[in-house]
Enzyme design. Structure first.
Site, PDB file in Angstrom:
ATOM      1  N   CYS A 114      26.480  37.531  45.630  1.00  0.00           N
ATOM      2  CA  CYS A 114      27.122  38.445  44.676  1.00  0.00           C
ATOM      3  C   CYS A 114      26.329  39.741  44.699  1.00  0.00           C
ATOM      4  O   CYS A 114      25.125  39.747  44.371  1.00  0.00           O
ATOM      5  CB  CYS A 114      27.139  37.828  43.283  1.00  0.00           C
ATOM      6  N   CYS A 139      32.360  45.109  42.239  1.00  0.00           N
ATOM      7  CA  CYS A 139      32.085  44.035  43.190  1.00  0.00           C
ATOM      8  C   CYS A 139      31.403  44.664  44.397  1.00  0.00           C
ATOM      9  O   CYS A 139      32.060  45.263  45.248  1.00  0.00           O
ATOM     10  CB  CYS A 139      33.366  43.315  43.601  1.00  0.00           C
TER      11      CYS A 139
END
Length: 266
Positions: free
Chosen positions: A205, A73
């Protein structure tokens, strides 16, 4: 227990530092990330400083809003690096996540981390939506991503189309993150992402931005070199090839702390 709510270009997290393994955080994460009855976030992030000498090293665990573990992430890593800079004065560090090493640099609120991209799988899946054929290329940037080039990302029904691809049989059993991208210049794209583990569209993202840049370059719709990735948050991320390692990229952008608080753990 004290926490910080941070976001990297709109991708938001509950951050706990040196929380330790004393609780079942995978069970706690959905409750804390719930936007009506919890703190509200795309994920819960646990960071632990494991070494300072000869260089800082932090262990990072990211638990998605649904309680699943994330393997990568980018925005969470950027938030951890920012907090480590605030807490310890670090401007460069190594972040270990799911057994993978990521480098990070911090300059004020601007934070960069590295991400690795594997080989692109062209047209991994194909689907039709309202008489339009969509071809999705696949690439792993620490986690699974597919990218479809479209004429206009604003015209895509991400909340309906995203799950159809996310749960496609070709990606069973874990599924994939789903990105819709269109170029807006020789070094820029716009993106919308349906994120696995959040099970919704997210405002940005980090690993998806890298996937978008890699596949847009591979498809020839952007020129080689840095790519600015414009997202739903209106705060772009910047993806730049890492000249020191083939297949490695820097993903950079701002980190903002929304607030501090105290968790009431049941």
């Amino acid at each position: 227990m004290q926490f910080r709510k941070l976001h990297g270009a709109g991708n938001d997290f509950v951050l706990l530092t040196d929380a330790g393994p004393s609780r079942d955080w995978r069970t706690e994460a959905p409750r804390l990330c719930e936007r009506r009855t919890g703190v509200g976030a795309d994920g819960l992030v646990l960071s632990t400083l494991v070494d300072k000498d000869p260089a800082p090293v932090l262990e990072v665990i990211v638990i998605n809003a649904d309680g699943s573990l994330a393997s990568m992430c980018g925005n969470a890593l950027r938030c951890v690096a920012w907090a480590a800079a605030v807490d310890h004065g670090f401007t460069a560090m190594t972040l270990m996540m799911a057994g993978v090493s990521h480098e990070a640099t911090v300059n004020g609120n601007h934070v960069s981390v590295t991400a690795e991209a594997g080989e692109v799988e062209p047209e991994r899946v194909e689907t039709w939506w309202q008489e339009t054929r969509l071809r999705f290329d696949a690439v792993n940037t620490g986690t699974e991503h597919v990218v479809a080039l479209v004429d206009d990302v604003d015209a895509v029904d991400v909340e309906r189309l995203g799950p159809l691809v996310r749960y496609h049989d070709a990606f069973a059993p874990v599924g994939t993150n789903v990105n819709f991208v269109h170029p807006v210049g020789p070094h820029a794209v716009r993106i919308r992402t349906y994120e696995r583990g959040v099970e919704a569209e997210t405002l940005s993202c980090g690993s998806g931005a890298v996937a978008a840049a890699v596949i847009a370059s591979r498809r020839g719709v952007v020129a080689p070199g840095p790519v600015t990735v414009h997202n739903r948050a209106g705060t772009p991320l910047f993806v730049t090839p890492n000249g020191e390692r083939p297949g490695s990229y820097w993903v950079a952008g701002p980190v903002v702390m929304s607030f501090r608080g105290e968790l009431e753990l049941l």
